[in-house]
Design an enzyme around this catalytic site. Structure first.
Site: not given
Ligand code: GCV
Length: 682
Positions: A152-153, A198, A277, A281, A314, A331, A355, A360, A388
């Site tokens: 992912e990313r 995820n 997480k 999302e 997280r 947000r 973060k 983001d 990303e």
């Molecule tokens: C792993 C952003 C990214 C998602 C990522 C998310 C996260 O939204 O676009 O791909 O998912 O951050 O940090 O959990």
């Protein structure tokens, strides 16, 4: 068992064979598994191993003959015993490492190597890591995910850990994972989580069926002092345990997690812990059972604590199904609103992972106020090395400078005195920086994959390098680190024209990227989902909570306490007051905190609209200069590498032009105000 094809030969990163070391004499005193690693390293580099540290050119000697075990180090370095520590005495005739423990010896070895190869100034200094936990998070999927692929990313090919639904454990795979561990050890990174936060159904099984193979990966990393963590799903009791609940207060759920932890530690005795997480999302979490995030985190923490394991929980929790018409929800506020009230409720082995920005991983965001809001909680800072929102490793963007700024931000003091980062404005009594407040260490999303050069863009290796070195010592100068990376990777002395070219390409490349993308901290304006390339209104009417509110009169998000969402009030003084007014908000963040007319005058003296035009035109010219500089380097570097960088720079230029023209045209049409210099708008 399915046999995978042998992966291609991979790039040595910043550790190419070092002819300059060959033939040197090294003596290594003491017994520890990590000292065996150092001995093997010395042999690999062609050094002569002798017994007597008194005569050797490089000597590694223990501080005291009794080496403490390389066990769990979970405290902040400020309060911990001096583990992972070494003293490097570098003289014209001899380089001596006096180490406290196995990790100290390993890190000392790499520091000695670095000092010799970069011709570092002579002297003696003691080195200890700023934080005990220095980590990388991989967002790698076991299965190929229909939307996100294997990583992912990820912008560097597939995963080095997983392939087509399986954990990679062929000899070649484990060799590459070992080489990765070696590179991490050379920077001082001591933890990695290997799978995506995820966690889908397939990945949940890493905790069960796949454990023997995960253990093989842990074994490949162990000689490098790197401990393995897994991301887990809060729904594991349902997915794996056959239970009908994941309620943290349910006894059968607690027993499930205890069994899971016991099983993992039987397979991997030095397992690091779980990353999670939750309620974010679409990932499951404690909210479904009307429980708090402290309840959820402590559930896992209690299962892991008998084994010394950690939970990285997280703080990236927000409503991703927002109605864009709802102007009251912000947000940026979410992580603070969820977590600040829970301060003091987390068990000792929970680390709340935050973060760096409240949104983001944008190219520019203010530092998250959450890091200053949890004095009774262990917090970790989360950075993103994978690009990303910063050009997908197609754009050359060196992020060291951005991270140094974040790490040095002092939430309870004013801005640093220019040129003297450790000095603050008069009157500031609490000058703790984000690096100081991150008592749970520093972590970052990794940028590597099974690409032969590891990072897709060869120059993106510099980001992994800078991240690791800054995690060890946040006070290091990011530009000196860039030069260090160049010297080690390309064996190029500072006087070498190639070194000068690479430096000029990367030095202020973060600011260049910022200049041709979303202006003044407003963020996003990217193509939805892929997050590459411009789309000014791509997220404007979406549920993701990422809006710019541009209209014919002005742009930006009012996050003040007086008239906006109140986000500015989440900061302690003096920043709450500074961010409350446009005149005291740094220009680079103006539109993050304020909605202003296009004619608003920045602290720089330019109007907002003219700043947008100027930076976007200049940004493209800066990329053009990068292209030209690289062309001039032809012949001086490996032709394959030259071509790859050239092809990516061409794409960067195409993309920068696209950004420039879409952003400038959008705001010209919206505002009706022409460019004062009459340049082409569409
Ligand atoms: C792993 C952003 C990214 C998602 C990522 C998310 C996260 O939204 O676009 O791909 O998912 O951050 O940090 O959990």
């Amino acid at each position: 068992m399915h046999q995978h094809p042998t992966p291609p030969q991979h790039h040595p990163l910043w550790l190419p064979p070092a002819p300059a070391l060959r033939g040197l004499t090294v003596a290594i005193a003491g017994e520890h598994p990590l000292l065996d690693t150092v001995r093997a390293e010395a042999r690999r580099e062609g050094l002569t191993l002798v017994d007597d540290p008194g005569t050797a050119r490089i000597a590694l000697v223990p501080e005291s003959p009794a080496l403490p075990d390389a066990g769990v180090t979970t405290q902040n370095a400020a309060t911990a015993a001096p583990t992972e520590t070494f003293t490097l005495a570098h003289t014209p005739t001899r380089t001596t490492v006096t180490y406290t423990d196995g990790p100290g010896a390993l890190y000392g070895w790499f520091a000695a190597r670095r000092a010799l190869l970069t011709h570092a100034p002579h002297g003696t200094a003691t080195h200890r890591p700023h934080a005990a936990l220095r980590m990388l998070n991989h967002w790698d999927n076991v299965d190929i995910h229909p939307h996100m692929g294997q990583v992912e990313r990820g912008y560097a090919g597939g995963s080095i850990f997983f392939e087509r639904g399986e954990v990679r454990t062929s000899a070649a795979d484990l060799e590459r994972i070992g080489d990765y561990g070696r590179a991490l050890a050379s920077l001082g990174i001591n933890r990695i989580s290997i799978n995506n936060v995820n966690v889908h159904r397939r990945e949940a099984r890493l905790l069960t069926d796949d454990l023997p193979r995960v253990a093989a990966i842990a074994a490949a990393l162990r000689p490098w002092g790197v401990r393995l963590h897994l991301s887990v799903s809060f729904s594991s009791p349902l997915l794996l345990g056959g239970l009908d609940t994941a309620d943290p207060l349910d006894a059968s759920v607690q027993a499930f997690w205890r069994d899971a932890a016991d099983r993992v530690y039987r397979a991997i005795p030095d397992f690091g812990g779980f990353v999670i997480k939750a309620d974010s999302e679409g990932q499951p979490g404690p909210f479904a059972y009307q429980r708090s995030h402290a309840d959820g985190a402590n559930l896992l923490a209690r299962a892991l604590s008998p084994h010394g394991g950690l939970v990285h929980w997280r703080a990236f929790v927000y409503n991703h199904r927002q109605d864009w018409r709802d102007r009251s929800t912000d947000r940026a506020r979410a992580a603070y609103d969820h977590f600040a009230p829970l301060d003091g409720e987390f068990d000792d082995n929970v680390i709340v992972q935050v973060k760096h920005g409240p949104m983001d991983f944008q190219a520019r965001e203010p530092v998250s106020p959450v890091l200053a809001a949890l004095p009774r909680t262990r917090v970790a800072l989360e950075l993103q090395v994978t690009q990303e929102y910063t050009g997908h490793q197609k754009h050359a963007v060196y992020l060291g400078r951005a991270w140094a700024e974040i790490l040095r931000f002092a939430p309870f003091a004013g801005p640093a005195v220019p040129g003297r980062p450790s000095q603050r404005a008069a009157g500031a009594s609490d000058t703790r920086t984000i690096a100081d407040l991150a008592t749970g260490g520093i972590t970052a999303v990794a940028n590597i994959g099974d690409d032969a050069c590891w990072t897709g863009h060869p120059l993106a290796q510099a980001n992994l390098y800078a991240y690791g070195r800054l995690a060890w010592d946040p006070q290091l100068d990011p530009i000196a680190l860039l030069d260090e990376w160049i010297a080690l990777t390309f064996a190029a002395a500072p006087s070498d024209p190639l070194a000068a070219t690479l430096h000029s390409l990367l030095d202020d490349s973060w600011e260049t990227y910022e200049s041709y993308t979303a202006p003044l901290g407003v963020g996003f304006m990217v193509t939805p989902h892929t997050h590459y390339g411009p789309s000014v209104d791509g997220y404007e009417y979406s549920p993701w909570g990422t809006y710019h509110f541009a209209d014919r009169d002005g742009i930006g998000v009012d996050r003040t306490v007086a008239t906006g969402t109140g986000f500015a009030g989440q900061y302690p003084e003096p920043w709450a007051r500074a961010f409350e007014r446009p005149g005291t908000t740094p220009d680079a963040l103006l539109l993050f905190f304020h909605h202003v007319p296009y004619t608003h005058e920045l602290r720089s003296g330019a109007t907002v609209i003219q700043h947008i035009y100027d930076t976007h035109f200049e940004g493209v010219e800066r990329v053009r200069a990068m292209v030209d500089a690289w062309e001039a380097a032809a012949g001086g570097v490996d032709p394959g590498l030259f071509e790859r960088v050239r092809e990516r720079l061409a794409e960067q230029l195409r993309s920068a032009i696209e950004w420039r023209d879409q952003i400038n045209t959008y705001f010209w049409r919206a505002s009706g105000i022409p460019d004062a210099r009459g340049r082409t708008l569409y």
